[in-house]
Design an enzyme around this catalytic site. Structure first.
Site, PDB file in Angstrom:
ATOM      1  N   HIS A  86       0.705  -1.295   0.143  1.00  0.00           N
ATOM      2  CA  HIS A  86       0.004  -0.096   0.150  1.00  0.00           C
ATOM      3  C   HIS A  86       0.747   1.491  -0.019  1.00  0.00           C
ATOM      4  O   HIS A  86       1.881   1.212   0.695  1.00  0.00           O
ATOM      5  CB  HIS A  86      -1.020   0.127   1.343  1.00  0.00           C
ATOM      6  CG  HIS A  86      -0.554   0.041   2.548  1.00  0.00           C
ATOM      7  ND1 HIS A  86      -0.136   1.222   3.380  1.00  0.00           N
ATOM      8  CD2 HIS A  86       0.000  -0.883   3.343  1.00  0.00           C
ATOM      9  CE1 HIS A  86       0.283   1.025   4.664  1.00  0.00           C
ATOM     10  NE2 HIS A  86       0.463  -0.420   4.544  1.00  0.00           N
ATOM     11  N   ASP A  88      -0.558   4.181   0.597  1.00  0.00           N
ATOM     12  CA  ASP A  88      -1.056   5.357   1.516  1.00  0.00           C
ATOM     13  C   ASP A  88      -0.476   5.092   2.639  1.00  0.00           C
ATOM     14  O   ASP A  88       0.325   4.143   3.193  1.00  0.00           O
ATOM     15  CB  ASP A  88      -2.479   5.124   1.495  1.00  0.00           C
ATOM     16  CG  ASP A  88      -2.947   3.856   2.321  1.00  0.00           C
ATOM     17  OD1 ASP A  88      -2.230   2.848   1.954  1.00  0.00           O
ATOM     18  OD2 ASP A  88      -3.899   3.934   3.118  1.00  0.00           O
ATOM     19  N   GLU A 152      -5.151   1.275   2.363  1.00  0.00           N
ATOM     20  CA  GLU A 152      -5.130   0.115   3.550  1.00  0.00           C
ATOM     21  C   GLU A 152      -5.262   0.697   4.878  1.00  0.00           C
ATOM     22  O   GLU A 152      -5.974   0.052   5.654  1.00  0.00           O
ATOM     23  CB  GLU A 152      -3.717  -0.494   3.053  1.00  0.00           C
ATOM     24  CG  GLU A 152      -3.614  -1.894   3.971  1.00  0.00           C
ATOM     25  CD  GLU A 152      -3.300  -1.545   5.463  1.00  0.00           C
ATOM     26  OE1 GLU A 152      -3.205  -2.717   6.339  1.00  0.00           O
ATOM     27  OE2 GLU A 152      -2.831  -0.457   5.934  1.00  0.00           O
TER      28      GLU A 152
HETATM   29  N1  BES Z   1       1.274  -2.810   8.278  1.00  0.00           N
HETATM   30  C1  BES Z   1       0.217  -2.471   9.141  1.00  0.00           C
HETATM   31  C2  BES Z   1      -0.163  -4.056   9.828  1.00  0.00           C
HETATM   32  C3  BES Z   1       0.887  -4.703  10.541  1.00  0.00           C
HETATM   33  C4  BES Z   1       2.069  -3.916  11.197  1.00  0.00           C
HETATM   34  C5  BES Z   1       0.808  -6.014  10.845  1.00  0.00           C
HETATM   35  C6  BES Z   1       2.903  -4.647  11.787  1.00  0.00           C
HETATM   36  C7  BES Z   1       1.657  -6.700  11.463  1.00  0.00           C
HETATM   37  C8  BES Z   1       2.711  -6.125  12.122  1.00  0.00           C
HETATM   38  C9  BES Z   1      -1.149  -2.176   8.745  1.00  0.00           C
HETATM   39  O1  BES Z   1      -0.638  -0.892   7.443  1.00  0.00           O
HETATM   40  C10 BES Z   1      -1.814  -1.489   9.565  1.00  0.00           C
HETATM   41  O2  BES Z   1      -1.433  -0.402  10.190  1.00  0.00           O
HETATM   42  N2  BES Z   1      -3.182  -1.962   9.449  1.00  0.00           N
HETATM   43  C11 BES Z   1      -4.187  -1.554  10.436  1.00  0.00           C
HETATM   44  C12 BES Z   1      -5.635  -2.080   9.915  1.00  0.00           C
HETATM   45  C13 BES Z   1      -6.148  -1.050   9.132  1.00  0.00           C
HETATM   46  C14 BES Z   1      -7.617  -1.505   8.942  1.00  0.00           C
HETATM   47  C15 BES Z   1      -6.157   0.542   9.525  1.00  0.00           C
HETATM   48  C16 BES Z   1      -3.900  -1.749  11.770  1.00  0.00           C
HETATM   49  O3  BES Z   1      -3.371  -2.943  11.998  1.00  0.00           O
HETATM   50  O4  BES Z   1      -4.189  -1.096  12.538  1.00  0.00           O
HETATM   51 MN    MN Z   2       1.007  -1.392   6.693  1.00  0.00          MN
HETATM   52 MN    MN Z   3      -0.515   0.848   8.991  1.00  0.00          MN
END
Ligand code: BES
Ligand code: MN
Ligand code: MN
Length: 455
Positions: A86, A88, A152
């Site tokens: 992603h 963003d 994302e």
């Molecule tokens: N890259 C992250 C998720 C992540 C980080 C998974 C470190 C495992 C280890 C992703 O960009 C993220 O921040 N996801 C959000 C969810 C989204 C629906 C806003 C989250 O996990 O809060």
């Molecule tokens: Mn991420």
């Molecule tokens: Mn993130």
């Protein structure tokens, strides 16, 4: 892979300069004020994909921000890997806590400081450069498809529509993602699970207007006091979530799985020192790895209402708000959990207030196999470049689209992330190791090499 690795070594400075250009674009998807930048970022990614040698590059419009697609099909009889990432990023506020501005990347202590450096620009860009290196060196061993999205961080809802509509274009043998972290630079690991997410905003309304807290205080419900009490009732004294039915579908790990999970090195003193805390806290009976990787949680992400300006204003507020997230594990379902939350939250509200629960985006938890050919290929690749096989771990964060890849496309994902816990994702001073950026670019071609052989 020798030519590829030579190519990478000879182009390192240019790769870093390009990443800096990408990091300079404030592609914050959550804030409409940055819409122009998010679109500009999609265009930038599409250009770099074309330059790297991708065909059929397209900026696919959606109801929200576009998805950048590109592919290299060298031989339809070879396996195809779909790379997801992603472009963003999260909002950069509070800006005053950044040592250098979030969109003016700078290297200090061998780390690249900028919003998105680790999540996910620095990580998905490694794939573009690894592809460029393989293609330029005549060593690309399988077919590749790129899908880099721009929503994302706000729940990927338009991407899920795209995935459902574009099943042919996205057909592949697996998905490869670098958007997670490892245990340490000398302890590579690969997440074989991600938590799901339910996210709600609650509004508690007391009197129909803000009141004088002296004239009315004591006789009329204060919605902030009430909300605080309701939030306190979300957990019991053992750190378990008190919502009836919340744990009903939670898959307990076998003793063997728990043992394996806890084999990974963990220094609790270092962990506490890093965070500046004197003690850890969580669900009774589980280790830190279990709590973050395999157990569901409930956290208040923000709470507001009443007077928060300078000095003191005596006021009994009309309204109080909070944003609450729940991290989910297999086999919980985000819609079901959101409904359970809403029922419980309403059931514990006193008659003196009205409450509203507004659901935001959600996502389902996933567990990916650690005995599949794709995991094996990732494992061999990391062994080549780190000198050690990666440890399978469970990530605490969420990437909602991963569950959808499985459901809609029937594809398993490999979460070969190169970040570290110290990257400060979503926080001020986010950074990504220079070591990690280059190590990722070097490791990815080995993944393709081994995957093409094993598959
Ligand atoms: N890259 C992250 C998720 C992540 C980080 C998974 C470190 C495992 C280890 C992703 O960009 C993220 O921040 N996801 C959000 C969810 C989204 C629906 C806003 C989250 O996990 O809060
Ligand atoms: Mn991420
Ligand atoms: Mn993130």
């Amino acid at each position: 892979m020798q030519k590829t690795q030579h190519f990478i070594q000879s182009q390192k400075e240019r790769f870093m300069a390009e990443l800096f250009d990408l990091l300079r674009i404030p592609s914050i998807s959550a804030d409409p004020a940055f819409a122009g930048n998010v679109h500009a970022c999609a265009a930038f990614v599409a250009e770099r994909l074309k330059e790297a040698g991708a065909d059929a590059v397209e900026i696919c419009p959606t109801a929200g921000y576009p998805i950048v697609y590109g592919e290299k099909i060298i031989d339809p009889s070879l396996p195809t890997v779909l790379v997801y990432g992603h472009y963003d990023v999260q909002p950069a506020v509070p800006l005053e806590l950044w040592t250098t501005p979030p969109f003016e990347p700078e290297i200090r202590n061998e780390r690249i400081y900028a919003r998105g450096s680790a999540d996910d620009k620095g990580q998905f860009y490694m794939h573009l450069k690894a592809f460029e290196a393989m293609w330029a060196s005549g060593e690309l061993p399988c077919n590749l498809k790129f899908m880099i999205e721009g929503e994302e961080e706000v729940g990927s809802s338009n991407l899920s529509t795209f995935v459902k509509q574009e099943k042919t274009r996205l057909s592949a043998d697996m998905v490869l993602i670098s958007d997670t972290s490892m245990l340490a630079n000398d302890t590579p690991s690969i997440d074989v699970g991600l938590r799901g997410l339910s996210y709600v905003e609650v509004e508690v309304t007391g009197p129909n207007r803000d009141l004088h807290s002296g004239v009315y205080g004591g006789a009329v419900a204060n919605p902030i006091n009430i909300l605080a009490r309701m939030i306190a009732r979300m957990h019991d004294e053992n750190g378990r979530i008190a919502i009836p039915g919340f744990y009903e579908k939670v898959l307990e790990l076998s003793e063997a799985d728990r043992k394996a999970l806890n084999l990974a090195p963990f220094d609790v003193e270092e962990y506490k020192r890093d965070l500046g805390i004197d003690a850890l806290q969580g669900e009774e009976g589980y280790t830190t790895f279990e709590r973050t990787g395999t157990r569901p949680t409930l956290d208040v992400n923000g709470i507001w209402g009443g007077y928060i300006g300078e000095g003191a204003k005596t006021v009994l507020p009309s309204k109080a708000y909070a944003k609450i997230s729940m991290r989910l594990v297999p086999n919980q379902n985000s819609e079901e959990i959101t409904a359970l939350f809403e029922n419980y939250f309403k059931s514990i509200a006193p008659h003196s207030v009205k409450v509203e629960v507004r659901p935001h985006h959600g996502g389902e938890p996933v567990v990916t196999p650690s005995d599949s050919p794709e995991f094996k290929a990732a494992s061999l690749a990391m062994k080549e470049t780190f000198g050690k096989e990666p440890i399978p771990t469970r990530g605490g964060g969420s990437i909602p689209i991963v569950a959808l890849f499985e459901k809609e496309l029937g594809l398993k994902s490999v979460l070969m992330g190169f970040g570290l816990d110290i990257d400060a994702l979503h926080s001020p001073n986010e950074s990504y190791g220079v070591f990690n950026f280059y190590k990722g670019i070097e490791t990815i071609p080995w993944f393709f090499h081994h995957y093409a052989k094993i598959k």
